[in-house]
Design a protein around this motif. Structure first.
Motif, PDB file in Angstrom:
ATOM      1  N   LYS A 199      -2.612  14.134  -4.227  1.00 30.35           N
ATOM      2  CA  LYS A 199      -1.167  14.063  -4.779  1.00 30.35           C
ATOM      3  C   LYS A 199      -0.294  13.216  -4.527  1.00 30.35           C
ATOM      4  CE  LYS A 199      -0.566  19.390  -4.427  1.00 30.35           C
ATOM      5  NZ  LYS A 199      -0.062  20.458  -4.105  1.00 30.35           N
ATOM      6  N   VAL A 200       0.240  12.718  -5.610  1.00 28.50           N
ATOM      7  CA  VAL A 200       1.363  11.571  -5.390  1.00 28.50           C
ATOM      8  C   VAL A 200       2.703  12.131  -5.524  1.00 28.50           C
ATOM      9  CG1 VAL A 200      -0.380   9.950  -6.254  1.00 28.50           C
ATOM     10  CG2 VAL A 200       1.023  10.979  -8.091  1.00 28.50           C
ATOM     11  N   ASN A 201       3.899  11.136  -4.883  1.00 34.65           N
ATOM     12  CA  ASN A 201       5.162  11.699  -5.127  1.00 34.65           C
ATOM     13  C   ASN A 201       5.592  10.682  -6.540  1.00 34.65           C
ATOM     14  OD1 ASN A 201       5.226  13.162  -2.886  1.00 34.65           O
ATOM     15  ND2 ASN A 201       5.727  11.288  -1.701  1.00 34.65           N
ATOM     16  N   ILE A 202       6.608  11.118  -6.889  1.00 33.92           N
ATOM     17  CA  ILE A 202       7.060  10.342  -8.209  1.00 33.92           C
ATOM     18  C   ILE A 202       8.656  10.268  -7.887  1.00 33.92           C
ATOM     19  CG2 ILE A 202       7.600  10.569 -10.825  1.00 33.92           C
ATOM     20  CD1 ILE A 202       4.644  10.667 -10.463  1.00 33.92           C
TER      21      ILE A 202
ATOM     22  N   PRO B  84       0.717  -1.051   0.001  1.00 32.87           N
ATOM     23  CA  PRO B  84       0.020  -0.028   0.058  1.00 32.87           C
ATOM     24  C   PRO B  84       0.944   1.302  -0.062  1.00 32.87           C
ATOM     25  CG  PRO B  84      -0.933  -1.483   1.444  1.00 32.87           C
ATOM     26  CD  PRO B  84       0.238  -2.183   0.972  1.00 32.87           C
ATOM     27  N   ASP B  85       0.450   2.332  -0.758  1.00 33.52           N
ATOM     28  CA  ASP B  85       1.330   3.393  -0.955  1.00 33.52           C
ATOM     29  C   ASP B  85       2.276   3.532  -1.829  1.00 33.52           C
ATOM     30  OD1 ASP B  85      -0.537   4.373   0.600  1.00 33.52           O
ATOM     31  OD2 ASP B  85       0.770   4.404   2.469  1.00 33.52           O
ATOM     32  N   CYS B  86       2.858   2.227  -2.416  1.00 31.55           N
ATOM     33  CA  CYS B  86       4.026   2.278  -3.160  1.00 31.55           C
ATOM     34  C   CYS B  86       3.914   1.486  -4.394  1.00 31.55           C
ATOM     35  CB  CYS B  86       5.309   1.496  -2.421  1.00 31.55           C
ATOM     36  SG  CYS B  86       6.568   1.316  -3.207  1.00 31.55           S
TER      37      CYS B  86
ATOM     38  N   LEU C 189      -4.573   4.778 -11.586  1.00 30.48           N
ATOM     39  CA  LEU C 189      -4.752   4.818 -10.107  1.00 30.48           C
ATOM     40  C   LEU C 189      -5.863   5.305  -9.607  1.00 30.48           C
ATOM     41  CD1 LEU C 189      -1.147   5.840  -8.656  1.00 30.48           C
ATOM     42  CD2 LEU C 189      -2.206   3.562  -8.820  1.00 30.48           C
ATOM     43  N   LEU C 190      -6.312   6.469 -10.363  1.00 30.33           N
ATOM     44  CA  LEU C 190      -7.539   6.979 -10.135  1.00 30.33           C
ATOM     45  C   LEU C 190      -8.772   5.897 -10.458  1.00 30.33           C
ATOM     46  CD1 LEU C 190      -8.625   9.692  -8.727  1.00 30.33           C
ATOM     47  CD2 LEU C 190      -8.629  10.680 -11.372  1.00 30.33           C
ATOM     48  N   GLU C 191      -8.672   5.518 -11.630  1.00 31.62           N
ATOM     49  CA  GLU C 191      -9.722   4.819 -12.134  1.00 31.62           C
ATOM     50  C   GLU C 191      -9.688   3.415 -11.394  1.00 31.62           C
ATOM     51  OE1 GLU C 191     -11.622   5.442 -14.736  1.00 31.62           O
ATOM     52  OE2 GLU C 191     -12.492   3.790 -15.354  1.00 31.62           O
ATOM     53  N   ALA C 192      -8.845   3.041 -10.697  1.00 35.01           N
ATOM     54  CA  ALA C 192      -8.785   1.739 -10.014  1.00 35.01           C
ATOM     55  C   ALA C 192      -8.948   2.085  -8.426  1.00 35.01           C
ATOM     56  CB  ALA C 192      -7.437   1.043 -10.032  1.00 35.01           C
TER      57      ALA C 192
ATOM     58  N   LYS D 217       1.225   8.603  -1.201  1.00 34.49           N
ATOM     59  CA  LYS D 217       1.343   7.433  -2.343  1.00 34.49           C
ATOM     60  C   LYS D 217       2.293   7.992  -3.257  1.00 34.49           C
ATOM     61  CE  LYS D 217      -3.122   5.541  -1.446  1.00 34.49           C
ATOM     62  NZ  LYS D 217      -4.180   6.528  -1.158  1.00 34.49           N
ATOM     63  N   THR D 218       3.349   6.863  -3.605  1.00 39.92           N
ATOM     64  CA  THR D 218       4.408   7.122  -4.261  1.00 39.92           C
ATOM     65  C   THR D 218       4.470   6.277  -5.701  1.00 39.92           C
ATOM     66  OG1 THR D 218       5.619   8.272  -2.615  1.00 39.92           O
ATOM     67  CG2 THR D 218       6.986   7.481  -4.433  1.00 39.92           C
TER      68      THR D 218
END
Ligand SMILES: *Cc1c(COP(=O)(O)O)cnc(C)c1O
Length: 498
Positions: free
Chosen positions: A261-264, A96-98, A250-253, A421-422
């Motif tokens: 906001k996500v990190n890249i 989760p989150d990665c 990610l949004l669709e799922a 989330k990254t």
């Protein structure tokens, strides 16, 4: 939409011209005059689109001098069966989150395919739109540290009115990378080893580009030089697509909420991949921190942490060779934007880089840089430990480049306490670097790369990608090897055969 040069804001060219030229005459890089925005309706529809449709939507915003159906045909040819997965890229949830964004399912098993499968289409279309090169043959010359060369060969093979020649350092690429290049198929491709390092290849190719004898020889055959180098806008713009696409997925799922906001996090060398993520952020994609991961060649970490860019150091050869670089060319584009599109600042900084090998950023640019970016690096032992630790814990096999990124992500999380989330970009298949990966798992690699690959398959219950396995049975076509001083002559000999 127009493009300016980072070293002269008054220069204004179309996207076709930017792609054909690669570099502006005074040495600057082409940047979009203004960044297009992702609208609410874009965001709404992106989730239901496939990769090709997403690519079309993004490209249309940037390449406004291309016709709609030209772009449609280009993306359909670029992102099809040549990728091993249905969605072109694959998003794997490590925990989760990665999330790991796998960008290596193309024909050469490195993320360079994401841009280089499309670039030949953009380039041939651009040539038709540009008076000075209309009807001429384009001779692509490329120096490579391994991944770019193969991806350029595969992208341009048998593309009409083009030829492609690649120079690689004889002892500076992995066995698999060498095999991939020397067995390359196609009638318009040439590959040549150089007795020297990547810089020697790069310098030789740069000299060839501006050599008046060679240019005259080409002109006689109605040809012009061009480059598939990562500073070309035609390589950067396709990289914006996968960030937008991954977010939409990610949004669709239901993994993230609208606007979250996500990190890249990106294993970085020439700064192209992570710059594309910055552009996506500027277009309105909800991105928090851009995490810039380096190996022992840590110039970028230093500039992000201290504001001083200093290339006065030895290049260190690592297990992540595509990041062994001391001049990250695309960083110039970021500095231009952070300075408020100020070409004077860029000229001053790069004059310093040329004369002193270093420059110091103003407090203002520094602040904006650290607002957007976090930078850190890890060494060889940490990279190997990360490959082993991630495999032991999650049964997920990282290549050395992606392992550097994963390590830096965990450091960032610890240091900042940021639990956003990254998305970590995975830039190569571990099988491109079998020996290093097998050794990281505590085993001793075989002398034969394919034997090591078999053992890696058994040990990890993973599979060597088909395009790599295939090279074992392909005949070696290219065995030439030249001294670094002979690159010009080699290019001249090749021109005679075109
Ligand atoms: C090219 C490459 C990188 C570095 O990407 P940049 O866009 O140059 O920063 C990282 N990993 C792999 C496997 C590559 O081929």
């Amino acid at each position: 939409m127009f493009y300016n040069s980072t070293r002269n804001s008054n220069i204004k060219v179309s996207s076709a011209e930017a792609i054909i030229k690669g570099l502006s005459d005074e040495g600057g890089l082409f940047v979009p005059e203004i960044l297009p925005r992702l609208t609410d309706s874009d965001m709404k529809y992106l989730g239901r689109m496939n990769y090709r449709e997403r690519a079309h939507l993004i490209l249309k915003k940037f390449l406004t001098d291309f016709k709609d159906d030209e772009l449609k045909t280009a993306v359909e040819s670029a992102y099809g069966d040549n990728f091993a997965v249905e969605g072109t890229t694959e998003l794997s949830k490590l925990y989760p989150d990665c999330y790991i964004l796998e960008l290596f399912h193309g024909p050469t098993c490195a993320f360079k395919d994401m841009a280089l499968q499309l670039l030949p289409h953009l380039m041939t279309l651009s040539a038709k739109k540009t008076e000075a090169v209309k009807g001429k043959q384009i001779a692509i010359l490329t120096a490579t540290s391994g991944d770019t060369g193969k991806a350029a060969l595969e992208g341009f093979k048998d593309v009409e009115n083009t030829s492609v020649t690649v120079f690689y350092p004889e002892d500076g690429v992995s066995e698999m990378q060498k095999r991939q290049m020397t067995t390359q198929e196609g009638a318009n491709v040439r590959v040549c080893a150089v007795k020297g390092n990547f810089d020697d290849c790069q310098n030789g190719v740069k000299e060839a580009f501006t050599d008046s004898d060679l240019i005259a020889e080409l002109a006689e055959k109605d040809m012009v030089f061009s480059s598939a180098n990562s500073i070309n806008w035609g390589r950067l713009v396709p990289q914006i697509i996968y960030y937008v696409s991954a977010y939409a997925e990610l949004l669709e799922a239901g993994e993230i909420e609208a606007g979250e906001k996500v990190n890249i996090c990106v294993p970085t060398g020439n700064f192209g991949n992570i710059l594309a993520a910055y552009y996506a952020k500027q277009m309105g994609l909800p991105i928090n921190k851009l995490i810039c991961a380096s190996n022992s060649n840590n110039v970028l970490t230093d500039v992000i942490k201290t504001g001083v860019y200093d290339r006065n150091r030895e290049l260190i050869l690592t297990a992540s060779p595509s990041m062994d670089i001391l001049i990250s060319s695309n960083f110039e584009r970021l500095l231009y934007h952070l300075s408020g599109n100020d070409d004077t600042t860029i000229n001053e900084l790069f004059a310093d880089l040329k004369s002193k090998g270093k420059y110091t950023l103003s407090a203002e640019i520094r602040e904006k840089l650290s607002e957007n970016f976090y930078g850190a690096w890890c060494d060889e032992a940490q990279t190997a430990q990360t490959i082993k630790a991630v495999f032991d814990e999650y049964s997920y096999l990282l290549d050395p480049h992606t392992a550097v990124a994963y390590k830096i992500y965990t450091e960032y999380k610890k240091e900042s306490g940021d639990n956003s989330k990254t998305i970590i970009t995975a830039t190569a298949s571990p099988y491109k670097f079998c020996a290093a990966v097998y050794r990281a798992l505590g085993e001793t690699p075989e002398a034969d790369e394919f034997l090591t690959a078999r053992k890696l398959e058994e040990l990890t219950n993973t599979e060597i990608p088909a395009p790599l396995a295939k090279t074992q049975s392909l005949p070696v076509r290219f065995t030439d090897s030249v001294e670094k001083s002979e690159i010009k002559k080699a290019v001249s000999d090749i021109i005679k055969t075109l």
